[in-house]
Design an enzyme around this catalytic site. Sequence first.
Site, PDB file in Angstrom:
ATOM      1  N   TYR A 276       2.376   3.828  11.020  1.00  0.00           N
ATOM      2  CA  TYR A 276       1.133   4.148  10.312  1.00  0.00           C
ATOM      3  C   TYR A 276       0.980   3.252   9.082  1.00  0.00           C
ATOM      4  O   TYR A 276      -0.091   2.671   8.847  1.00  0.00           O
ATOM      5  CB  TYR A 276       1.148   5.622   9.906  1.00  0.00           C
TER       6      TYR A 276
ATOM      7  N   SER B  15      -4.686   4.310   2.569  1.00  0.00           N
ATOM      8  CA  SER B  15      -3.784   5.407   2.214  1.00  0.00           C
ATOM      9  C   SER B  15      -2.841   4.878   1.143  1.00  0.00           C
ATOM     10  O   SER B  15      -2.692   3.660   1.001  1.00  0.00           O
ATOM     11  CB  SER B  15      -2.984   5.835   3.447  1.00  0.00           C
TER      12      SER B  15
END
Length: 285
Positions: free
Chosen positions: A150, A137
């Site tokens: 995350y 990401s």
Amino acid sequence: MASVLVTGASRGIGFATTLALGRAGHTVYATMRDPRRSQDLEEIVETEHLAIRISAMDIDSDASVKKSIGSILKTHGPLDVLVNNAGIERTGSVEELDIAEVRAVMETNYFGALRCIQAVMPGMRARRSGCIINVTSVSGRVSSPPLGAYSASKFALEALSESLAQEAKMFNIRVAIVQPGIIDTAMARRIGSEPAPSVYPHSRRMAALFALSLEQPTQPSVVAEKILEIIENGEWRLRYPVGPEAEGYLQRRASMTDEQWIERGAADDETWSRSILRAFGRKLT
């Protein structure tokens, strides 16, 4: 044509990647925790006669990964490509997020990918051929609250991938990192929904930012096409930002000092909203 294993194939980026690869003529082993959730995928595979096989694999389990990948190798032969796509998110401040939730994110996003890598590497190394694609990401390079846990998992996977790339290249195995921005997935929709109450404003801010981006959504197929391109182009490149906002977001962070980035995240709502307006050209509502 390549033989490809995709994790987290039941929906989102994994679903789109499985179909993109199958439609391009590759043989795909689409894995997921619960194949009962793959009815849509099964129907498309049957209708279009694609070389896609759906199977159960829980990447949080050593035994499940060993059994599932071992069965594929024994029954169907070597795997040419591993796409580590499966992932989960948890949002919350560092202070407030339960440690069990942090562990869950690391177990899936980091250790799950590592389990799969270790399962396929011996065969690839023996054949001196292969490709491992890890979907991280932009949050694997840039950390913003309330996505600290995350981001930690994705930072960890980026670091692992960078080391693996150096080891694997000695055996002619390519490693690539795909870094999506905000993509229209169930995960993004959850982050963009009403956040849980918090003493910190960041969950509310991030929800507004995701909601803003999803007004003009980027579909998972954009990431799927990039993964297909990586498999087929043979390029020895490590990182691939994907999506209209990804490259710009990474460049903005790179243009700022650590202290400037922290000041931006710690600013009051009005100042923070102005920074989003400058970055996106649109105002948060």
